[in-house]
Design an enzyme around this catalytic site. Structure first.
Site, PDB file in Angstrom:
ATOM      1  N   GLU A 168      14.666  -2.417   2.659  1.00 30.39           N
ATOM      2  CA  GLU A 168      15.107  -3.246   3.786  1.00 30.39           C
ATOM      3  C   GLU A 168      16.463  -3.912   3.573  1.00 30.39           C
ATOM      4  OE1 GLU A 168      12.026  -6.032   4.809  1.00 30.39           O
ATOM      5  OE2 GLU A 168      10.720  -4.441   5.519  1.00 30.39           O
ATOM      6  N   GLU A 360       5.588   0.529   4.740  1.00 29.57           N
ATOM      7  CA  GLU A 360       4.971  -0.812   4.727  1.00 29.57           C
ATOM      8  C   GLU A 360       4.345  -1.071   6.078  1.00 29.57           C
ATOM      9  OE1 GLU A 360       7.325  -4.310   3.765  1.00 29.57           O
ATOM     10  OE2 GLU A 360       8.235  -3.295   2.053  1.00 29.57           O
TER      11      GLU A 360
HETATM   12  C1  BGC Z   1       9.174  -7.057   2.814  1.00 31.41           C
HETATM   13  C2  BGC Z   1       8.129  -7.624   1.887  1.00 31.41           C
HETATM   14  C3  BGC Z   1       7.372  -8.767   2.540  1.00 31.41           C
HETATM   15  C4  BGC Z   1       6.760  -8.275   3.823  1.00 31.41           C
HETATM   16  C5  BGC Z   1       5.935  -9.305   4.560  1.00 31.41           C
HETATM   17  C6  BGC Z   1       8.686  -6.921   4.231  1.00 31.41           C
HETATM   18  O1  BGC Z   1       9.734  -7.059   5.114  1.00 31.41           O
HETATM   19  O2  BGC Z   1       9.657  -5.836   2.326  1.00 31.41           O
HETATM   20  O3  BGC Z   1       8.746  -8.018   0.700  1.00 31.41           O
HETATM   21  O4  BGC Z   1       6.393  -9.292   1.695  1.00 31.41           O
HETATM   22  O5  BGC Z   1       7.789  -7.864   4.689  1.00 31.41           O
HETATM   23  O6  BGC Z   1       6.712 -10.337   5.038  1.00 31.41           O
END
Ligand code: BGC
Length: 457
Positions: A168, A360
């Site tokens: 990111e 993610e």
């Molecule tokens: C990030 C993580 C973070 C997650 C939840 C993502 O944008 O890569 O590091 O914990 O969001 O906020």
């Protein structure tokens, strides 16, 4: 009980993801250097609950336990990140053998557990000397990053299954350098644009370094989401288009098409055309992080808020809130946004898009994150969130997106940046006093999902 899931294509991989700074702790162990986040967290008031990442989830010492939990989940992939300051304590020059040895052990432990290791090389923890020399405002940082990538790849390329150079980068540019909500806490607004180009260059240089060392399956982990305008007025549509360029296409277009959206290349530093050749080095997969859609409208002259972060009044767009279910961080829960963005990427990039992976997706669920009287954690809201997003991925595949994997953020609770320990994203609960791990109901849910998908093969 949730409805049975539709069957995913053979070979579709289920995973989990986490990062070094959020899980490891042991900040002084084995020669690790200081990072920007160490300094940032030391400022009183910046971390919601005043907690520190000094121990965090204790992964540095307890990684065998976490890897065993992910093995028992039945997952295919364990995404983790490598701390640049552990490998090169000053950011460049002398390699810290103990740092490399640590990740070597982690990778071997994952392989022994039947998991595919997926290292991210950078999840925002910049070595302090690199920041002091200008950080991502300085072109040299991209070159140093390429060298760092080569060091790690030479050691792990024979065993890592997937590579993600930078996590990111947009978050670092916007929150770290433009509005100052995250380390290094600078408020440069549009003056921060060189950090975009330099991170993109670092991405390209590291892809080349990893591939030269024999690394396979190299991709990204860029956050993408649809940007929905507050209304159909020309002003709101223009604000939404502007915002989408800044958060999505300024990152995706250079990597996948070798060009910037209109109007950006001219302002970037360095030999931009040559750099774009490097930046667009072909990838093996394109990783997408998704949590919530974005809704924006024309500015009103007042600041607005995205979660806890203030968008200054002078920005040419403002965030719009809608009623409805929210994540623990206050983001809109809208699984269809994931379906839509996977299809938008498919359409926008066509032949230039490698297979997609959702690198993610997850949520925190305050109020449902602590063990009840029965000792169990009934995090039903997380199950609903994940279930709906998994279905959205399936729908996107049905509609033509080539998605090959889905990785939940995160295997265990961890240090949620400025939220400290107030927001828990784990499938496994961590008691921060004892570091005892307790699988939540969502862990069993994911385990059953993966098991059921396997049984159908
Ligand atoms: C990030 C993580 C973070 C997650 C939840 C993502 O944008 O890569 O590091 O914990 O969001 O906020």
């Amino acid at each position: 009980m949730t409805r049975p899931l539709p069957r995913f294509p053979a070979g579709f991989e289920w995973g989990v993801g986490a990062s070094a700074y959020q899980t490891e702790g042991a900040l002084d162990a084995d020669g690790r250097g200081r990072s920007t986040w160490d300094v940032f967290c030391e400022h009183p008031g910046r971390i919601a609950d005043g907690s520190t990442p000094a121990t965090s989830a204790g992964f540095y010492d307890r990684y065998p336990e976490d890897i065993a939990l992910v093995r028992d989940l039945g997952a295919d992939v364990y995404r983790f990140s490598i701390a640049w300051p552990r490998i090169l304590p000053t950011g460049s020059g002398e390699v810290n053998a103990k740092g490399l040895d640590f990740y070597d052990r982690v990778v071997d432990e994952m392989l022994a557990a039947g998991l595919k290791p997926a290292p991210t090389l950078y999840h925002w923890d910049t070595p302090l000397p690199i920041e002091e020399a200008g950080g991502w405002m300085n072109r040299d940082t991209a070159l140093r990053f390429g060298e760092y990538a080569a060091v790690v790849a030479e050691r792990l390329a024979d065993r890592a299954a997937y590579w993600i150079p930078l996590n990111e980068p947009v978050v670092l540019s916007l929150l770290g350098y433009a509005i100052g909500g995250y380390a290094p806490g600078q408020e440069l607004l549009f003056e921060s644009l060189p950090t975009v180009h330099h991170q993109l260059l670092a991405h390209g240089l590291s892809v080349q370094a990893i591939r030269a060392a024999g690394g396979r399956s190299i991709g990204t982990a860029n956050p993408h989401a649809p940007t929905w305008p507050g209304s159909d007025s020309p002003e709101d549509l223009a604000a939404a288009a502007f915002s989408a360029d800044l958060t999505d296409w300024i990152w995706g277009d250079p990597i996948l098409l070798g060009r910037y959206p209109e109007g950006y290349a001219e302002g970037m530093p360095g030999p931009v055309a040559e750099d774009l050749e490097v930046i667009s080095t072909p990838l093996d997969f394109y990783g997408v992080n998704y949590y919530s859609p974005q809704r924006v409208a024309a500015p009103t002259g007042e600041p607005s808020l995205i979660q806890e972060h203030e968008i200054p009044a002078e920005m040419p767009f403002r965030a719009v809130e809608v009623d409805g279910p929210k994540t623990g961080l206050g983001g809109e829960i809208n699984p269809d946004g994931l379906r839509e963005i996977l299809l938008t990427l498919t359409e926008r990039y066509g032949e230039s898009l490698p297979p997609l992976i959702v690198t993610e997706n997850g949520t925190s669920q305050p109020g449902t994150e602590e063990p009840g009287p029965d000792g169990r954690i009934h995090d039903d809201g997380r199950i609903d969130y994940l279930d709906a997003h998994v279905r959205a991925v399936h729908q996107a595949i049905e509609e033509g997106a080539d998605v090959r994997g889905y990785w939940v953020w995160s295997p265990t609770d961890n240090f949620e940046w400025t939220y400290g320990f107030t927001q828990r994203f784990g499938l496994v609960h961590i008691d921060y006093d004892t570091l005892v791990r307790t699988p939540k109901d969502s862990y069993s849910w994911y385990q059953q999902l993966i098991g059921a998908q396997r049984d159908q093969l």
